[in-house]
Scaffold this active site. Structure first.
Site, mmCIF file in Angstrom:
data_model
loop_
_atom_site.group_PDB
_atom_site.id
_atom_site.type_symbol
_atom_site.label_atom_id
_atom_site.label_comp_id
_atom_site.label_asym_id
_atom_site.label_seq_id
_atom_site.Cartn_x
_atom_site.Cartn_y
_atom_site.Cartn_z
ATOM 1 C CB CYS A 239 13.219 9.001 7.796
ATOM 2 S SG CYS A 239 14.277 8.009 6.751
ATOM 3 C CD GLU B 149 13.269 0.699 9.309
ATOM 4 O OE1 GLU B 149 13.834 1.773 9.574
ATOM 5 O OE2 GLU B 149 13.725 -0.402 9.626
ATOM 6 C CD GLU C 52 10.045 12.638 11.246
ATOM 7 O OE1 GLU C 52 8.903 12.180 11.468
ATOM 8 O OE2 GLU C 52 10.909 12.011 10.624
ATOM 9 C CE LYS D 193 -1.652 2.927 2.818
ATOM 10 N NZ LYS D 193 -1.710 4.108 1.940
HETATM 11 P P1 NAD Z 1 2.401 8.436 7.527
HETATM 12 O O1 NAD Z 1 2.617 7.725 8.801
HETATM 13 O O2 NAD Z 1 1.394 9.497 7.472
HETATM 14 O O3 NAD Z 1 2.008 7.416 6.374
HETATM 15 C C1 NAD Z 1 2.836 6.331 6.020
HETATM 16 C C2 NAD Z 1 1.974 5.261 5.382
HETATM 17 O O4 NAD Z 1 1.128 4.715 6.392
HETATM 18 C C3 NAD Z 1 1.058 5.766 4.287
HETATM 19 O O5 NAD Z 1 0.939 4.790 3.284
HETATM 20 C C4 NAD Z 1 -0.252 5.940 5.024
HETATM 21 O O6 NAD Z 1 -1.379 5.874 4.179
HETATM 22 C C5 NAD Z 1 -0.212 4.774 5.974
HETATM 23 N N1 NAD Z 1 -1.026 4.905 7.174
HETATM 24 C C6 NAD Z 1 -1.412 6.028 7.812
HETATM 25 N N2 NAD Z 1 -2.182 5.722 8.877
HETATM 26 C C7 NAD Z 1 -2.260 4.369 8.931
HETATM 27 C C8 NAD Z 1 -2.915 3.453 9.796
HETATM 28 N N3 NAD Z 1 -3.653 3.848 10.831
HETATM 29 N N4 NAD Z 1 -2.781 2.140 9.540
HETATM 30 C C9 NAD Z 1 -2.027 1.707 8.514
HETATM 31 N N5 NAD Z 1 -1.419 2.526 7.637
HETATM 32 C C10 NAD Z 1 -1.530 3.848 7.848
HETATM 33 O O7 NAD Z 1 3.838 8.947 7.082
HETATM 34 P P2 NAD Z 1 4.158 9.854 5.838
HETATM 35 O O8 NAD Z 1 3.721 11.230 6.205
HETATM 36 O O9 NAD Z 1 3.683 9.224 4.594
HETATM 37 O O10 NAD Z 1 5.753 9.766 5.803
HETATM 38 C C11 NAD Z 1 6.573 10.541 6.581
HETATM 39 C C12 NAD Z 1 7.058 9.761 7.783
HETATM 40 O O11 NAD Z 1 7.738 8.578 7.362
HETATM 41 C C13 NAD Z 1 8.073 10.535 8.578
HETATM 42 O O12 NAD Z 1 7.804 10.397 9.945
HETATM 43 C C14 NAD Z 1 9.383 9.864 8.227
HETATM 44 O O13 NAD Z 1 10.383 10.022 9.187
HETATM 45 C C15 NAD Z 1 8.969 8.456 8.063
HETATM 46 N N6 NAD Z 1 9.964 7.724 7.259
HETATM 47 C C16 NAD Z 1 10.812 6.859 7.905
HETATM 48 C C17 NAD Z 1 11.783 6.188 7.180
HETATM 49 C C18 NAD Z 1 12.743 5.240 7.845
HETATM 50 O O14 NAD Z 1 13.478 4.551 7.152
HETATM 51 N N7 NAD Z 1 12.795 5.166 9.166
HETATM 52 C C19 NAD Z 1 11.881 6.384 5.810
HETATM 53 C C20 NAD Z 1 11.005 7.277 5.191
HETATM 54 C C21 NAD Z 1 10.047 7.933 5.938
#
Ligand code: NAD
Length: 506
Positions: free
Chosen positions: A297, A258, A400, A183
């Site tokens: 991230c 992650e 963050e 997804k």
């Molecule tokens: P997000 O948490 O809003 O969304 C990430 C994914 O999770 C999306 O596909 C979203 O639709 C899904 N999602 C949201 N709520 C959910 C739920 N309740 N159940 C299941 N899935 C759900 O994050 P974002 O805004 O898309 O991305 C930014 C974040 O990702 C930042 O915090 C960043 O640090 C993190 N990130 C971490 C890494 C790493 O390697 N540690 C890499 C890239 C991004």
């Protein structure tokens, strides 16, 4: 590219080898962050679409050929995928730029890294021993530990590195013999859709790779809780990650998270003792904080610099940050694209306002740029921002931001530098800049972060594990551990000469 985008359109959900529309018939417009206009339409799936995809992945795992496909064939398929990515590099790099707002150069780099991930996991799995024979202490016992695919994997990915994050999950999941439902983020689904097409072209059997576009709270939540899913691997924010872990708990599936980071970039004065050293440390601090507008991230958003060089360092950093060329990621000469969404920009603005209200000094940025030819007013642009005189109680220092904002703190001793760098609930990555080799190793050893760079910032290697301490997550991606996440471990104990035990005498 129009061809690729047009080919999916409303039917962007992939289930059991077929491209289908959402059961509800709903669609979502995919926006170009550079001007806020829609450049594509995809299906807006929900929990029912997730259900359908999980069942297809389950069927393919339980009855399909992929889990039993010889390792050499699985590796060969992954290598074919890498070749297809190279073939379509220009198209995919541009698509990533349009979707996530990054520059085309960044998009192309992402695609190269995606191909590297497929090659790495192909090589890793092909070179492995099929199991480990254990000395059971008797010639009459044959004992072996083997690894098997974990089963159906739910792979949930964010918008900042859409295809790269997906590849860190999809490549090892396939290498290990699993089936999956991916997804992508609802705001950046395009390149993941394209990758699913490439997997089919490479010869992956139908049903192994499934994809559902749609929101996290419906599609993602259903995937995380579904009893037919054996593992959920999530990359995204802390709040969503905790929800995923909660949803997954009742079915005791494997969970890999992650999550975010608040990453310190520690600069000792001795790193700036020469002009070259100073120039390198400033340049890399700029890169650490502002590449992809800070939507990384591992962004080095916390500069922790030795007090004696602070003024010179921050002055030069702010001067150069103020010259970063902002614009549409596809425009010539642009160095930084917009933020991914209006929401992300509003969030950034809120953090900057809160830091200023708490006493920070604005050294550059802190506002939306003037519109220009390649920078429409309707795009989500924000100027690279340096906030001096920050302290650890500020929200902008603790949380963050995920935008182009650098906070500056100072220290006078090594212990203080380490204490500041570790004073975060996260623990994803951090860097130390010093000309003293002993200090470099000492400080690196004391940092509670999953990746520590010495005199560098941001590089990662597919062969080295990536992941976080603390609230930055659980589990690791990449490296041998990144493959192990997608496996179960089985001990097979064979008695070559069975006889009664006679524990019970009756
Ligand atoms: P997000 O948490 O809003 O969304 C990430 C994914 O999770 C999306 O596909 C979203 O639709 C899904 N999602 C949201 N709520 C959910 C739920 N309740 N159940 C299941 N899935 C759900 O994050 P974002 O805004 O898309 O991305 C930014 C974040 O990702 C930042 O915090 C960043 O640090 C993190 N990130 C971490 C890494 C790493 O390697 N540690 C890499 C890239 C991004």
């Amino acid at each position: 590219m129009a061809d690729r985008i047009g080919r999916q359109g409303r039917a962007s959900i992939h289930v059991g080898g077929e491209w289908v529309e959402a059961i509800s018939g709903e669609v979502r417009e995919v926006l170009d962050p550079a001007d806020g206009t829609a450049f594509a339409v995809v299906a807006e799936g929900d929990g029912k679409d997730a259900e359908r995809a999980v069942l297809a992945a389950r069927e393919a795992f339980d009855r399909g050929p992929w889990p039993g496909t010889p390792v050499a064939e699985r590796a060969a398929l992954l290598r074919r995928v890498a070749e297809l990515l190279v073939r379509d590099r220009a198209e995919l790099g541009l698509l990533e730029s349009l979707d996530a707002g990054k520059t085309v150069a960044e998009g192309l780099t992402d695609i190269d890294c995606v191909a590297d991930a497929f090659r790495y996991f192909a090589d890793l799995v092909a070179a492995e021993a099929p199991g480990r024979v254990v000395d059971a202490g008797s010639p009459e016992i044959h004992s072996v530990v083997v690894h098997e695919p974990v089963g159906v994997c739910a792979l949930i990915t964010p918008w900042n590195y859409p295809l790269l994050q997906a590849s860190w999950k999809i490549a090892p999941a396939l290498a290990a013999g699993n089936t999956f439902v991916v997804k992508p983020s609802e705001i950046t689904p395009m390149t993941t859709i394209a990758l699913i097409e490439l997997l089919a072209e490479a010869g992956l059997p139908a049903g192994v790779a499934n994809l559902v576009t749609g929101p996290g709270h419906t599609v993602g939540a259903r995937l995380a809780e579904h009893p037919a899913v054996d593992l959920v691997s999530f990359t995204g924010g802390l709040v969503s990650g905790v929800k995923v872990a909660r949803a997954a708990a009742p079915t005791v599936k494997k969970v890999a998270l992650e999550l975010g980071g608040k990453n310190p970039n520690v600069v000792f004065a001795d790193a700036c003792a020469t002009e070259d050293g100073f120039d390198t440390a400033v340049d890399q601090a700029l890169n650490a904080a502002f590449i992809h507008s800070g939507q990384v991230c591992s962004a080095g958003g916390r500069l922790i610099v030795e007090e004696s060089v602070r003024d010179r360092f921050v002055t030069e950093l702010a001067r150069r940050a103020g010259r970063i060329r902002l614009g549409r990621g596809t425009a010539e000469g642009v160095e930084c694209g917009p933020l991914v969404s209006e929401r992300q920009r509003a969030r950034t603005e809120e953090y900057v306002a809160s830091a200023l209200a708490e006493g920070a000094t604005l050294r550059c940025g802190g506002k939306r740029p003037e519109p220009a030819d390649d920078r429409p007013e309707s795009g989500y642009f924000y100027e690279p921002t340096v906030l001096d005189h920050c302290h650890r109680e500020m929200r902008a220092v603790r949380e963050e931001i995920f935008g182009p904002v650098l906070t500056v703190e100072t220290f006078t001793t090594e212990d203080e530098a380490v204490a500041l760098a570790n004073d975060t609930e996260y623990g994803l990555a951090g860097a130390v800049w010093t000309a003293d080799a002993g200090r470099a190793r000492r400080v690196a050893g004391r940092l509670r972060h999953g990746t520590v760079w010495i005199n560098d910032f941001h590089p990662y290697l597919p062969q080295a594990e990536w992941g976080g301490y603390g609230h930055s997550g659980t589990g690791r991606e990449l490296g041998p551990t990144g493959l192990a996440e997608y496996r179960e471990t089985k001990h097979v104990y064979q008695n070559l000469a069975p006889k009664p035990v006679r524990w019970f005498t009756g």
